[in-house]
Design a protein around this motif. Structure first.
Motif, mmCIF file in Angstrom:
data_model
loop_
_atom_site.group_PDB
_atom_site.id
_atom_site.type_symbol
_atom_site.label_atom_id
_atom_site.label_comp_id
_atom_site.label_asym_id
_atom_site.label_seq_id
_atom_site.Cartn_x
_atom_site.Cartn_y
_atom_site.Cartn_z
ATOM 1 N N GLY A 258 64.088 34.590 30.416
ATOM 2 C CA GLY A 258 64.124 34.328 28.989
ATOM 3 C C GLY A 258 63.330 33.105 28.572
ATOM 4 N N MET A 259 62.954 32.233 29.521
ATOM 5 C CA MET A 259 62.190 31.037 29.182
ATOM 6 C C MET A 259 60.766 31.409 28.763
ATOM 7 S SD MET A 259 63.367 28.370 32.196
ATOM 8 C CE MET A 259 62.192 27.127 31.641
ATOM 9 N N LEU A 260 60.223 30.664 27.792
ATOM 10 C CA LEU A 260 58.824 30.813 27.393
ATOM 11 C C LEU A 260 57.961 29.895 28.243
ATOM 12 C CD1 LEU A 260 59.096 30.895 23.485
ATOM 13 C CD2 LEU A 260 58.695 32.829 25.015
ATOM 14 N N VAL A 261 56.854 30.406 28.754
ATOM 15 C CA VAL A 261 55.942 29.611 29.586
ATOM 16 C C VAL A 261 54.504 29.885 29.165
ATOM 17 C CG1 VAL A 261 57.461 29.494 31.605
ATOM 18 C CG2 VAL A 261 55.911 31.443 31.345
ATOM 19 N N LYS A 262 53.637 28.933 29.487
ATOM 20 C CA LYS A 262 52.208 29.098 29.248
ATOM 21 C C LYS A 262 51.573 29.820 30.437
ATOM 22 C CE LYS A 262 51.970 26.792 25.329
ATOM 23 N NZ LYS A 262 51.568 27.452 24.073
#
Length: 346
Positions: A258-262
């Motif tokens: 669920g985490m947003l990452v680049k």
């Protein structure tokens, strides 16, 4: 002593500064280097192993051993179902199996006796055929009872619901006392051992992504190389993008589903202007370098820098031209500028 920000302000404010001797400064030229061209997008972390465990037998929920956010080892019992009916079925199947074995043993003994009499021509062929058929029937009955016993044992095992892999419980769907039927969801969980990143990439770069199959994910300030790139063969009808999965190395304790990452996709090769990272001065929103103009003058110049490159380099988007020399030690350049200013005041 002036701090670095004050000295930078001084360097900008003075008449583009006093000439300062640069003979003692170590410098390097801004130069064009060939690097991977990148296309950066946001992605969402996913768990490769995520599932909902369902009941496989009909029984009452007797005990729930784990709850949301608990860590569960593979094979651990997570839910216990009441097993009185299944236990009775297993006991009955075991008894039937023992009886079938006894009947087969009796049939084998009778077959051996009749076979001996037949060899001595003391019984007829029909009697021999009859006892052979009885033995065959007893063997088939034993195999059937073995299958029933195995099925009954499996139903009994289903009352001890076990985790299929090590992971964390994300949801529980039943309470103690409820009746679970085959297919009733009991508990959901994910494994943090193997994670991936899901990204929607635009049509314009999908061909280059497929060709290069190389991407990175930014994890706690460090770019982590993806171990695999999978591009789905169809587009999303809502926006025309291609769903892409980036496989990550195992063991990423700082990432959670669920985490947003680049993410960064390699789309080819390009030449960009670069300088050594040590030459760049960054304070708040101000970025710049100290350059040598002419043969013996130091000047501070604002630059807009890009991404960090291998070998200790950083890209420069604007503010410099190829061949211009930058001071590798900004502190030494500031000292030279300060000395020049003090000399001018005298």
């Amino acid at each position: 002593m002036l701090n670095m920000r004050a000295l930078i302000s001084l360097a900008v404010a003075l008449p583009f500064l006093f000439g300062a001797t640069a003979s003692a400064l170590e410098t390097a030229p801004a130069s064009l280097v060939e690097v991977d061209s990148e296309f950066r997008l946001d992605g969402v972390v996913e768990a490769v192993n995520r599932s909902t465990i369902a009941a496989q037998t009909s029984a009452q929920v007797e005990e729930i051993l784990f709850d949301v956010d608990d860590y569960v080892e593979k094979g651990s019992v997570i839910v216990v179902l009441k097993n009185s009916e299944q236990q009775a079925g297993a006991d009955q199947a075991a008894a039937n199996l023992r009886a079938a074995r006894a009947r087969l043993a009796q049939a084998e003994a009778e077959y051996a006796r009749i076979s001996d009499l037949f060899d001595r021509e003391l019984v007829s062929r029909q009697q021999m055929d009859n006892i052979a058929a009885e033995r065959k029937t007893a063997r088939a009955a034993l195999e059937a009872e073995q299958a029933r016993a195995s099925q009954a044992g499996q139903q009994l095992e289903y009352t001890q619901v076990r985790a299929p892999y090590s992971g964390i419980v994300t949801a529980r769907h039943v309470e103690v006392g409820e009746i679970a039927q085959p297919g009733t969801p009991l508990m959901s969980g994910i494994s943090l051992e193997q994670l991936r990143v899901s990204v929607a990439i635009p049509q314009g770069i999908v061909g280059m992504v497929r060709e290069n199959r190389a991407a990175r994910v930014l994890v706690e300030g460090t770019w982590l190389q993806a171990t695999g790139v999978t591009v789905f063969p169809v587009t999303d009808n809502s926006n025309g993008s291609f769903r892409t999965r980036l496989a990550l190395p195992t063991g990423q304790p700082s990432l959670f589903p669920g985490m947003l990452v680049k993410t960064s996709f390699i789309t080819g090769r390009e030449k960009i202007l670069a300088i050594p990272r040590t030459a760049l001065v960054s304070r708040s929103e101000v970025s710049g370098v100290y350059i040598l103009e002419g043969s013996d003058d130091i000047r501070f110049r604002h630059v807009r820098h890009g991404r960090t490159l291998p070998d200790g380099l950083v890209g420069v988007l604007s503010g410099l031209h190829p061949g211009e020399r930058v001071a590798l030690d900004p502190g030494a350049a500031v000292t030279a500028l300060k000395t020049a200013a003090e000399t001018a005041d005298e």
